[in-house]
Structure formats: structure tokens, C-alpha cells
Scaffold this motif. Structure first.
Motif: not given
Length: 307
Positions: A214-241
Motif C-alpha cells: 500500500x505504501x509502495x503504490x501510494x508513492x508509485x502513482x504520484x512519482x509516475x504521474x509527476x514523471x510522465x507529465x513533467x510536473x511537480x506533485x505535492x502529496x500531503x497526508x493525514x497520518x497516525x491513528x
């Protein structure tokens, strides 16, 4: 000449069900001040940053349910955030639950706004790719009821001239769909803000995925989107329980090369900061990912007819 936008990805720790707007806004302002002291131009907050993520359970009290939505932006306690941003001369993007329409025909959206350094709203986005379901699953430890509480966004994927470049917004599950990034990139997006509230475990929909996947795919989709579209992507989460639900975290800033250049280290309120050079998008946008030169939808055959 470079076009640097210093960006702070403002991760939030859990927001309790009983935590009120004043308390949450105080936390947001603390992060805003920290970012301003670090010379940032733009702060990016998570999806639904003003409340607990209420689609994780059935809300049977209509008064409680209505309390989670904003009827205007800003209003009430949230006005303090806008005023402080204007005082500090720093912009932000903010996710929230929006109540639109009229009393007779209310409409509910999972939305975000982009706010300039003058504290004025530049633009709005309403989430399109709603995950989950519209019915209660009593066998699950928590729910995923976005389809119950929100409509599909009706604003498309707009971009905005702001902070010296072209900015776009998307929210949470939008990040998993390649058309999100492509539709923004076709309009020239150079930086995409992306807030999310994602469980580390997703009852009924994980299809056997481990937390590591799940963690891997979370970063994978953002990194792929940034690379394939030559854009910065700022991914910001809610964390913790949060109210018994373990959130994924993984806040990061991704360069147009697909590389993560900044990320958080904790599960609480924390900033990840990076100098985002919008001119770093140019080599990709004018090179291997020059969409006007290399993209030929008319040659996609049945895909075009099916769309």
C-alpha cells in the motif's frame, strides 16, 4: 532565470471526532507560521483538513453530519487561517467538505481551494474519483462512505495561473488514475497539489495487499504521474491513528523527474519543504513528454471510439 516556489507539504496527525474547528485551525496556523519562517511561498494541507475523516463511519445524527461541512470558504473559525496567511504573505491549498446548492437542493463535495498570498481564493476543485461505497458494511471495522456523503465533482480538472506558474489540484483517490495528471498536464500544469486521507488497511478493497505494498503504490502513482507529465506533485497526508483507523502517511514532494525530494518522518503535524523550480518541468514538457508533438489520440484506435 529559474522560477522557484518554496513549498511546504503540511502533514497532519489525527483529528479526533470531538476536536472542533478552533482547535484544528490553531494547528493549521502553527504549521503556516513555521512554513513562513522557513521562507515558503505555498503550504499544502491534506484532504478534509478541517475535521476528522467522517466517511469512516455512519453518521446518524443529521446535526453532527452537517457540522462537518463548510457552507462558505472561509467562514467562522477558518477565517483566522485566511487572515493569518494574508498577514504572513503566504499561500495555501486546503481540503475540506463543502456544502453547496440551496436549502431545498443541497449538494455535497469533497473539495479543495487554492489561496493566494493575499488571502483570497484563486480557485476550487471538487474530487472526481470517489472511492468506497454508498452502503453500510457492518462487518468492517470502519467504513469508506465517500459515495454516500459526496457527489462526484462537477468542475473538471481546472488549472490556475498562480505563484509564477500553472497550478492544478486533485484529491486522494484521484492520484491513482493517470487521466488526472494527464488532463492537468494538457493544460500546462507545472505543480499539482494533492491532499489525501488514506487508510493503511482498506477493509473489503485491499485485495490481499500488504501495508508495504500500500505504501509502495501510494508513492508509485504520484512519482509516475509527476514523471510522465513533467510536473511537480505535492502529496500531503493525514497520518497516525484517527478514531481507530491507521492512516497511511507518506507525505512527499515529487520532482518532474519522478524523484522524491522531500518527505516527512513522523506520524504527526510536520512539514516537508522543498524549493520547486517550475523551470525543471521544461525539459520533459519540451522533450520526451512534449504532448503536442508526440501525443496522437487519433492513432489510439478503439480507445478513442470507446471514450
Amino acid at each position: 532565470m529559474t522560477r522557484i516556489v518554496r513549498v511546504a507539504a503540511a502533514q497532519l496527525g489525527p483529528i479526533a471526532r470531538l476536536e472542533n474547528r478552533e482547535q484544528v485551525v490553531t494547528r493549521l496556523i502553527a504549521l503556516l507560521r513555521q512554513a513562513a519562517a522557513d521562507g515558503c511561498d505555498l503550504v499544502v494541507y491534506p484532504e478534509m483538513a478541517l475535521t476528522t475523516f467522517f466517511p469512516h463511519w455512519e453518521v446518524t445524527d443529521p446535526v453532527e453530519l452537517e457540522s462537518y461541512y463548510e457552507k462558505a470558504m472561509p467562514e467562522g473559525a477558518v477565517t483566522r487561517l485566511f487572515e493569518e496567511a494574508a498577514r504572513l504573505k503566504i499561500g495555501f491549498s486546503l481540503g475540506y467538505a463543502e456544502l453547496a446548492g440551496t436549502a431545498d437542493t443541497p449538494r455535497h463535495f469533497n473539495s479543495s481551494v487554492l489561496v493566494g498570498k493575499d488571502g483570497r481564493v484563486i480557485g476550487k476543485y471538487r474530487k472526481i474519483h470517489l472511492p468506497g461505497y454508498a452502503e453500510i458494511h457492518p462487518e468492517h471495522p470502519f467504513q469508506n462512505l465517500e459515495k454516500m456523503y459526496f457527489e462526484v465533482g462537477d468542475l473538471g480538472f481546472p488549472v490556475f495561473d498562480a505563484f509564477g506558474g500553472t497550478l492544478g489540484m486533485c484529491i486522494c483517490n484521484d492520484r491513482r488514475w493517470p487521466e488526472t495528471y494527464r488532463l492537468l498536464a494538457l493544460q500546462g500544469a507545472e505543480l499539482i497539489t494533492l491532499g489525501y486521507n488514506t487508510p493503511l488497511h482498506n477493509p473489503g478493497q485491499d485485495t490481499g495487499q500488504s501495508p508495504e505494498q500500500r505504501r509502495f503504490h501510494n508513492h508509485l502513482c504520484m512519482q509516475a504521474g509527476a514523471y510522465q507529465n513533467s510536473s511537480w506533485v505535492v502529496g500531503v497526508a493525514k497520518a497516525g491513528i484517527e478514531e481507530g483507523c491507521e492512516m497511511m502517511a507518506g507525505t512527499c514532494i515529487v520532482a518532474p523527474t519522478g524523484e522524491i525530494v522531500a518527505e516527512t518522518k513522523t506520524l504527526g503535524d510536520e512539514l516537508a519543504v522543498a524549493d520547486c523550480d517550475l523551470d525543471a518541468c521544461i525539459p520533459g514538457k519540451r522533450g520526451e513528454f512534449d504532448l503536442a508533438l508526440n501525443r496522437r489520440p487519433e492513432h489510439y484506435g478503439l480507445l478513442v471510439e470507446a471514450s
